[in-house]
Design an enzyme around this catalytic site. Structure first.
Site, PDB file in Angstrom:
ATOM      1  N   SER A   1       0.802 -11.667 -13.712  1.00 52.19           N
ATOM      2  CA  SER A   1       0.643 -10.784 -14.864  1.00 52.19           C
ATOM      3  C   SER A   1       0.390 -11.665 -16.080  1.00 52.19           C
ATOM      4  CB  SER A   1       1.929  -9.983 -15.094  1.00 52.19           C
ATOM      5  OG  SER A   1       1.902  -9.353 -16.358  1.00 52.19           O
TER       6      SER A   1
ATOM      7  N   TYR B   1      11.141  -9.771 -15.728  1.00 48.53           N
ATOM      8  CA  TYR B   1       9.751  -9.568 -15.260  1.00 48.53           C
ATOM      9  C   TYR B   1       8.875 -10.756 -15.662  1.00 48.53           C
ATOM     10  CZ  TYR B   1       5.206  -7.295 -14.571  1.00 48.53           C
ATOM     11  OH  TYR B   1       3.916  -6.993 -14.156  1.00 48.53           O
TER      12      TYR B   1
ATOM     13  N   LYS C   1       7.032 -13.452 -13.091  1.00 48.08           N
ATOM     14  CA  LYS C   1       5.577 -13.613 -13.007  1.00 48.08           C
ATOM     15  C   LYS C   1       5.164 -15.056 -13.331  1.00 48.08           C
ATOM     16  CE  LYS C   1       4.571  -9.414 -11.688  1.00 48.08           C
ATOM     17  NZ  LYS C   1       4.042  -9.147 -10.332  1.00 48.08           N
TER      18      LYS C   1
HETATM   19  N1  LIG Z   1       0.163  -1.777 -14.071  1.00 43.09           N
HETATM   20  C1  LIG Z   1       0.010  -2.801 -14.886  1.00 43.09           C
HETATM   21  O1  LIG Z   1      -0.348  -2.630 -16.058  1.00 43.09           O
HETATM   22  C2  LIG Z   1       0.250  -4.215 -14.379  1.00 43.09           C
HETATM   23  C3  LIG Z   1      -0.051  -5.289 -15.239  1.00 43.09           C
HETATM   24  C4  LIG Z   1       0.157  -6.587 -14.767  1.00 43.09           C
HETATM   25  C5  LIG Z   1       0.613  -6.809 -13.487  1.00 43.09           C
HETATM   26  N2  LIG Z   1       0.897  -5.750 -12.681  1.00 43.09           N
HETATM   27  C6  LIG Z   1       1.403  -6.035 -11.329  1.00 43.09           C
HETATM   28  O2  LIG Z   1       0.581  -5.413 -10.364  1.00 43.09           O
HETATM   29  C7  LIG Z   1       1.369  -5.013  -9.247  1.00 43.09           C
HETATM   30  C8  LIG Z   1       1.168  -3.530  -8.980  1.00 43.09           C
HETATM   31  O3  LIG Z   1       1.502  -2.791 -10.138  1.00 43.09           O
HETATM   32  P1  LIG Z   1       1.337  -1.195 -10.226  1.00 43.09           P
HETATM   33  O4  LIG Z   1       1.276  -0.847 -11.677  1.00 43.09           O
HETATM   34  O5  LIG Z   1       0.250  -0.740  -9.334  1.00 43.09           O
HETATM   35  O6  LIG Z   1       2.776  -0.733  -9.658  1.00 43.09           O
HETATM   36  P2  LIG Z   1       3.212   0.604  -8.915  1.00 43.09           P
HETATM   37  O7  LIG Z   1       4.644   0.800  -9.244  1.00 43.09           O
HETATM   38  O8  LIG Z   1       2.254   1.726  -9.170  1.00 43.09           O
HETATM   39  O9  LIG Z   1       3.057   0.219  -7.368  1.00 43.09           O
HETATM   40  C9  LIG Z   1       3.900  -0.749  -6.786  1.00 43.09           C
HETATM   41  C10 LIG Z   1       4.028  -0.439  -5.309  1.00 43.09           C
HETATM   42  O10 LIG Z   1       4.930  -1.431  -4.763  1.00 43.09           O
HETATM   43  C11 LIG Z   1       5.815  -0.772  -3.876  1.00 43.09           C
HETATM   44  N3  LIG Z   1       7.047  -1.554  -3.745  1.00 43.09           N
HETATM   45  C12 LIG Z   1       8.068  -1.671  -4.634  1.00 43.09           C
HETATM   46  N4  LIG Z   1       9.053  -2.429  -4.121  1.00 43.09           N
HETATM   47  C13 LIG Z   1       8.636  -2.823  -2.884  1.00 43.09           C
HETATM   48  C14 LIG Z   1       9.207  -3.621  -1.871  1.00 43.09           C
HETATM   49  N5  LIG Z   1      10.436  -4.149  -2.002  1.00 43.09           N
HETATM   50  N6  LIG Z   1       8.504  -3.839  -0.730  1.00 43.09           N
HETATM   51  C15 LIG Z   1       7.266  -3.274  -0.571  1.00 43.09           C
HETATM   52  N7  LIG Z   1       6.681  -2.487  -1.501  1.00 43.09           N
HETATM   53  C16 LIG Z   1       7.366  -2.269  -2.645  1.00 43.09           C
HETATM   54  C17 LIG Z   1       6.054   0.606  -4.501  1.00 43.09           C
HETATM   55  O11 LIG Z   1       6.534   1.541  -3.537  1.00 43.09           O
HETATM   56  C18 LIG Z   1       4.649   0.942  -5.015  1.00 43.09           C
HETATM   57  O12 LIG Z   1       3.879   1.618  -4.042  1.00 43.09           O
HETATM   58  C19 LIG Z   1       2.808  -5.405  -9.584  1.00 43.09           C
HETATM   59  O13 LIG Z   1       3.118  -6.664  -9.023  1.00 43.09           O
HETATM   60  C20 LIG Z   1       2.797  -5.488 -11.095  1.00 43.09           C
HETATM   61  O14 LIG Z   1       3.805  -6.330 -11.600  1.00 43.09           O
HETATM   62  C21 LIG Z   1       0.730  -4.455 -13.099  1.00 43.09           C
END
Ligand SMILES: NC(=O)c1ccc[n+]([C@@H]2O[C@H](COP(=O)([O-])OP(=O)(O)OC[C@H]3O[C@@H](n4cnc5c(N)ncnc54)[C@H](O)[C@@H]3O)[C@@H](O)[C@H]2O)c1
Length: 262
Positions: free
Chosen positions: A152, A167, A171
């Site tokens: 991230s 967090y 990251k």
């Molecule tokens: N959305 C953003 O703006 C953003 C920005 C930077 C980084 N990210 C990173 O991208 C990734 C996805 O983010 P997102 O927004 O799609 O999140 P989200 O919450 O929509 O999806 C995350 C998924 O991970 C699954 N999950 C959670 N714990 C788990 C575990 N222990 N084992 C297996 N699966 C598990 C959840 O069930 C969910 O389906 C994350 O690593 C997040 O930190 C997101």
């Protein structure tokens, strides 16, 4: 005159198998869709058993083979079991996207050890476990695979005014784990890179950034003055998964509308 390469072919994922953790929804599902469109077989692994099965059916309706597995990235035996299932169904793994992650916003002085440990075990230990067993599988099968970690921009900067120390720290550690794995596995031809997204417009975060939403004012901090769209990560994931990025390893690529520039 140099040999004319087939650049379209370099981006193809035909015949490859990709495992995406946390692929039941959000960014992981979008990345899985992109990899599937380029020809890859898809294995989605997520703690949400129902949602992951539905997501796998959606991907399969695109005409590629897809499997949805319940797997908790923090549980080593579940990780090993899931990777064995992938191998049995589709053969060796070629691409792994360590996408599962959670965010937890609380001031450091109020954060319990339990909450800290939970976040670290999913965001960091989960990446370690899945990478470890995926790389073992790739090494055993002689596959020069590609591992892509979802870091991230928060691993590079501290978001203001959000209180999310665990967090951010997790990251930043994913970025260093990416470099360390890349160094150790380069001799096997396994590449390890990370994507560092900025604020992305997902179903959950999108409304907060709309006019009147709690984070709307944060758009001013983004040089491009808008959120990223999940589909804007797809192209980068395809490039990192494919031969098109064959000399790239250990890199963390921001995709953040310029947020980390200042
Ligand atoms: N959305 C953003 O703006 C953003 C920005 C930077 C980084 N990210 C990173 O991208 C990734 C996805 O983010 P997102 O927004 O799609 O999140 P989200 O919450 O929509 O999806 C995350 C998924 O991970 C699954 N999950 C959670 N714990 C788990 C575990 N222990 N084992 C297996 N699966 C598990 C959840 O069930 C969910 O389906 C994350 O690593 C997040 O930190 C997101």
């Amino acid at each position: 005159m140099s040999t004319c390469f087939n650049y379209k072919e370099m981006f193809s994922l035909d015949g490859k198998t990709a495992l995406i953790t946390g692929g039941a929804r959000g960014l992981g599902k979008e990345i899985a869709t992109a990899l599937a469109q380029m020809g890859s077989r898809i294995v989605l692994a997520d703690v949400d058993a129902k949602l992951v099965e539905e997501a796998a059916s959606e991907i399969a309706s695109m005409g590629v083979k897809a499997l949805g597995l319940r797997m908790d990235v923090t549980n080593e035996s579940e990780v090993q079991h899931a990777i064995r299932q992938c191998e049995e169904m589709f053969g060796a793994l070629d691409v792994v996207v360590n996408n599962a992650g959670i965010v937890d916003r609380v001031g450091i002085e109020d954060m319990s050890l339990e909450r800290w440990n939970r976040l670290m075990s999913i965001n960091l230990t989960g990446v370690f476990l899945v990478s470890k067993h995926s790389a073992r599988s790739m090494i055993t099968h002689g596959v020069s695979g590609s591992i892509i970690n979802m870091a991230s921009m928060s691993g590079m900067i501290v978001n203001v005014p959000m209180e999310q120390a665990a967090y951010n720290t997790s990251k930043a550690a994913v970025i260093m784990l990416t470099k360390s794995c890349a160094m150790e596995w380069a001799e096997y031809g396994i590449r390890v890179n990370a994507i560092a997204p900025g604020y992305m417009k997902t179903d959950m975060t999108g409304p907060d950034f709309e006019p009147g939403g709690v984070y709307h004012h944060l758009l001013e901090q983004i040089p491009m003055r808008r959120l990223g769209l999940p589909r804007e990560l797809g192209g980068l994931a395809v490039w990192l998964a494919s031969e098109a990025s064959s000399y790239v390893t250990g890199a963390t690529i921001p995709i953040d509308g310029g947020y980390t520039l200042p």
